[in-house]
Design an enzyme around this catalytic site. Structure first.
Site, mmCIF file in Angstrom:
data_model
loop_
_atom_site.group_PDB
_atom_site.id
_atom_site.type_symbol
_atom_site.label_atom_id
_atom_site.label_comp_id
_atom_site.label_asym_id
_atom_site.label_seq_id
_atom_site.Cartn_x
_atom_site.Cartn_y
_atom_site.Cartn_z
ATOM 1 N N ASP A 20 0.283 -1.136 -0.185
ATOM 2 C CA ASP A 20 -0.222 -0.587 -0.359
ATOM 3 C C ASP A 20 0.811 1.676 0.497
ATOM 4 O OD1 ASP A 20 -1.931 -1.758 0.538
ATOM 5 O OD2 ASP A 20 -2.050 -1.504 2.112
ATOM 6 N N VAL A 21 2.489 1.148 0.510
ATOM 7 C CA VAL A 21 2.919 2.579 1.317
ATOM 8 C C VAL A 21 3.612 2.633 -0.655
ATOM 9 C CG1 VAL A 21 4.987 3.449 1.888
ATOM 10 C CG2 VAL A 21 3.033 2.106 3.301
#
Length: 141
Positions: A20-21
């Site tokens: 996600d990051v």
């Protein structure tokens, strides 16, 4: 997960929502590049990112090694798949991370550890040899 975890243990996921990051960072890079194009040409851009592409991009070292050799990578714990030593070691005072990125850095480490002049010198002289002798190198360190 097949490449994450200790070699003797179960596979594990990474500790944070890393994909996600990374996808967020890819979105930021795409937005900044789109703004540059807009500033230069006045034309808008569409930015698309997805989790799978971000994950695959993050696995560039493992993916390239698999494509080059045909061998699937395995679990190495904290060790780097193509650089040695580049992992954590237990010491009397706790855990120590050693990250040796090239042969010059290894020469400096070997000097500090008193390895030069020992029988291990030739076996560990280059990164390729250190990776091939990773287990023996861990014992020496």
């Amino acid at each position: 997960m097949s490449i994450t975890g200790h070699p003797e243990g179960e596979p594990s996921k990474v500790g944070v929502a890393l994909v996600d990051v990374l996808t967020g960072q890819n979105a930021l890079a795409g937005i900044l590049m789109a703004l540059r194009v807009r500033d230069a040409t006045g034309t808008g851009q569409q930015v698309q990112v997805n989790l799978l592409s971000s994950l695959l991009a993050a696995l560039v070292n493992q993916g390239a090694a698999t494509l080059a050799t045909g061998n699937s990578p395995g679990k190495l714990g904290n060790a780097h798949p193509s650089i040695a030593p580049y992992e954590t070691f237990r010491t009397g005072g706790g855990t120590l991370a050693i990250a040796v990125g090239n042969d010059r850095q290894f020469a400096a480490l070997a000097s500090v550890l008193g390895l030069w002049g020992s029988p291990e010198q030739a076996r560990f002289l280059t990164n390729e040899r250190r990776v091939a002798s990773r287990e023996e190198l861990r014992i020496v360190i």
